[in-house]
Scaffold this motif. Sequence first.
Motif, PDB file in Angstrom:
ATOM      1  N   GLY A  88      87.731  21.427 -12.317  1.00 18.07           N
ATOM      2  CA  GLY A  88      86.981  21.688 -11.088  1.00 18.07           C
ATOM      3  C   GLY A  88      85.507  21.347 -11.220  1.00 18.07           C
ATOM      4  O   GLY A  88      84.949  20.616 -10.385  1.00 18.07           O
ATOM      5  N   PRO A  89      84.840  21.837 -12.278  1.00 19.73           N
ATOM      6  CA  PRO A  89      83.418  21.506 -12.426  1.00 19.73           C
ATOM      7  C   PRO A  89      83.163  20.003 -12.600  1.00 19.73           C
ATOM      8  O   PRO A  89      82.178  19.476 -12.076  1.00 19.73           O
ATOM      9  CB  PRO A  89      83.008  22.279 -13.679  1.00 19.73           C
ATOM     10  N   THR A  91      84.959  17.582 -11.334  1.00 22.88           N
ATOM     11  CA  THR A  91      85.143  16.976 -10.011  1.00 22.88           C
ATOM     12  C   THR A  91      83.920  17.230  -9.144  1.00 22.88           C
ATOM     13  O   THR A  91      83.421  16.321  -8.466  1.00 22.88           O
ATOM     14  CB  THR A  91      86.411  17.540  -9.340  1.00 22.88           C
ATOM     15  N   THR A  92      83.415  18.468  -9.162  1.00 23.85           N
ATOM     16  CA  THR A  92      82.218  18.806  -8.382  1.00 23.85           C
ATOM     17  C   THR A  92      81.044  17.938  -8.797  1.00 23.85           C
ATOM     18  O   THR A  92      80.299  17.423  -7.953  1.00 23.85           O
ATOM     19  CB  THR A  92      81.876  20.297  -8.558  1.00 23.85           C
ATOM     20  N   LYS A  93      80.884  17.739 -10.090  1.00 21.47           N
ATOM     21  CA  LYS A  93      79.779  16.914 -10.599  1.00 21.47           C
ATOM     22  C   LYS A  93      79.901  15.474 -10.095  1.00 21.47           C
ATOM     23  O   LYS A  93      78.920  14.878  -9.642  1.00 21.47           O
ATOM     24  CB  LYS A  93      79.769  16.944 -12.126  1.00 21.47           C
ATOM     25  N   LEU A 105      81.551  14.404  -7.432  1.00 21.66           N
ATOM     26  CA  LEU A 105      81.329  14.373  -5.992  1.00 21.66           C
ATOM     27  C   LEU A 105      79.852  14.504  -5.657  1.00 21.66           C
ATOM     28  O   LEU A 105      79.348  13.837  -4.746  1.00 21.66           O
ATOM     29  CB  LEU A 105      82.141  15.472  -5.299  1.00 21.66           C
ATOM     30  N   ARG A 106      79.140  15.360  -6.368  1.00 22.51           N
ATOM     31  CA  ARG A 106      77.709  15.520  -6.129  1.00 22.51           C
ATOM     32  C   ARG A 106      76.978  14.203  -6.403  1.00 22.51           C
ATOM     33  O   ARG A 106      76.077  13.808  -5.652  1.00 22.51           O
ATOM     34  CB  ARG A 106      77.142  16.644  -7.009  1.00 22.51           C
ATOM     35  N   GLU A 114      77.663  11.903  -3.567  1.00 21.50           N
ATOM     36  CA  GLU A 114      76.916  12.354  -2.389  1.00 21.50           C
ATOM     37  C   GLU A 114      75.432  11.999  -2.531  1.00 21.50           C
ATOM     38  O   GLU A 114      74.823  11.473  -1.591  1.00 21.50           O
ATOM     39  CB  GLU A 114      77.096  13.855  -2.214  1.00 21.50           C
ATOM     40  N   ARG A 149      79.876  15.606   2.290  1.00 23.09           N
ATOM     41  CA  ARG A 149      80.742  16.776   2.105  1.00 23.09           C
ATOM     42  C   ARG A 149      80.331  17.824   3.112  1.00 23.09           C
ATOM     43  O   ARG A 149      79.148  18.036   3.354  1.00 23.09           O
ATOM     44  CB  ARG A 149      80.561  17.388   0.706  1.00 23.09           C
ATOM     45  N   THR A 160      81.731  21.889   4.580  1.00 23.32           N
ATOM     46  CA  THR A 160      82.646  22.999   4.363  1.00 23.32           C
ATOM     47  C   THR A 160      83.858  22.855   5.270  1.00 23.32           C
ATOM     48  O   THR A 160      83.733  22.528   6.449  1.00 23.32           O
ATOM     49  CB  THR A 160      81.933  24.338   4.624  1.00 23.32           C
TER      50      THR A 160
END
Length: 84
Positions: free
Chosen positions: A5-6, A8-10, A12-13, A16, A23, A25
Amino acid sequence: MLFTGPATTKRLRRLEDAGWITRRTNPDDARGFLIEPTPDGARRFDALLPEYVAFEATLVETLDPAARADLAGHLRTLLVAVEG
């Protein structure tokens, strides 16, 4: 790809921040996000896709025809299992 998860978040950030995606909500579940390519990101993804597909083809080319057929069958089995 089995990213955490982390991780993937990195990723995606970074996409972005570079202007490739937006992104927001998820209105149906605030724990998640809806991700869309920006117009510039869509153009970039479209430009990269042929190279990516060509790279994948070079991986499969190392297999003889019988092995390719076996691989295709196994991947179909996995796809059916995942998509249920």
